[in-house]
Design a protein around this motif. Structure first.
Motif, PDB file in Angstrom:
ATOM      1  N   TYR A   4     -42.102  31.461  16.894  1.00  9.10           N
ATOM      2  CA  TYR A   4     -42.690  31.365  18.225  1.00  9.10           C
ATOM      3  C   TYR A   4     -43.396  32.663  18.599  1.00  9.10           C
ATOM      4  N   TYR A  85     -43.452  25.700  20.213  1.00 14.22           N
ATOM      5  CA  TYR A  85     -44.793  26.105  19.785  1.00 14.22           C
ATOM      6  C   TYR A  85     -45.777  26.003  20.945  1.00 14.22           C
ATOM      7  N   ALA A  88     -45.235  28.801  23.419  1.00 15.54           N
ATOM      8  CA  ALA A  88     -45.738  30.058  22.853  1.00 15.54           C
ATOM      9  C   ALA A  88     -47.257  30.099  22.880  1.00 15.54           C
TER      10      ALA A  88
END
Length: 243
Positions: A4, A85, A88
């Motif tokens: 991440y 994901y 991030a």
């Protein structure tokens, strides 16, 4: 956790360089005002190269929710990792654009055109027509994600698809081609995080003359790329089933 972090770093670099060239082009008092669309498309290709190269060997360098969702739809990426994901990627996009704002702080203060200011954060259509703008974003993201499958996938039937640092250049060329060929109608967001994160930041930052963040259009560069990514994954799976 480390994947991440590298998604965050890669996306931040993508937006820093990509929207940095937009700021250099459209803000008042810069030295890059003659770059034009060619400069933007080339710079976004370079931005993708940098972002992918920096994060590929750790996180796979998705840098884009449409890519993460597309890979998961095709069974090439774990759905359990997708939410992390996406978070991030959105936070990385915000950080990248925050750095653009800090870099061009005096130019932002000198710029009076609200559209130009917003353009350094998020996309907008040349001709506003939500349905056709959506179609454009679907096609652009489809081209991106479908291309990623073949650039990063290796042999058909492999369980995982992941970009490595050696894939940075072909992916950059792919994005550059999309910019030149498909970018005119909407500014080719082809990435929900690239548009949503910076648009959210635009609404928060105390920017002189910034105007509205155009949230009425914001759903198009979110929904369109996701649909395009899923369609690319479904076609890839269909083709794979015959091999």
């Amino acid at each position: 956790m480390i994947v991440y972090i590298f998604e965050f770093i890669g996306t931040a670099m993508l937006i820093l360089i990509g929207n940095g060239i937009v700021a250099n082009l459209v803000l008042k008092g810069t030295k890059g005002s003659d770059s034009g669309w060619t400069g933007i498309s080339l710079a976004w290709g370079i931005a993708v190269f940098i972002g992918v190269f920096m994060s590929a060997d750790v996180s796979g360098a998705h840098l884009n929710p449409a890519v993460s969702i597309g890979l998961a739809t095709a069974g090439k990426f774990s759905w359990a990792l997708v939410p992390g994901y996406i978070v991030a990627q959105v936070l990385g996009a915000m950080m990248g654009n925050l750095l653009v704002w800090l870099t061009y702080k005096k130019q932002y203060e000198a710029t009076e055109d609200t559209g130009s200011i917003l353009a350094t954060f998020s996309t907008s259509p040349a001709i506003k027509s939500p349905f056709w703008n959506l179609v454009t974003e679907i096609i652009g993201a489809f081209a991106l994600v479908f291309g990623v499958f073949y650039i990063a996938g290796g042999a058909m039937g492999e369980n995982a698809v992941s970009l490595g640092s050696l894939d940075a250049l072909p992916v950059a060329l792919l994005v550059m081609g999309i910019g030149f060929g498909l970018g005119g109608p909407t500014g080719y967001a082809i990435n929900p995080a690239r548009d949503f994160g910076p648009r959210l930041l635009h609404s928060i930052l105390p920017i002189k003359n910034k105007g509205k963040s155009d949230w009425g259009y914001a759903w198009v560069p979110i929904v369109g790329p996701i649909i395009g990514g899923v369609l690319a994954a479904l076609l890839y799976k269909l083709i794979e089933s015959f091999i």
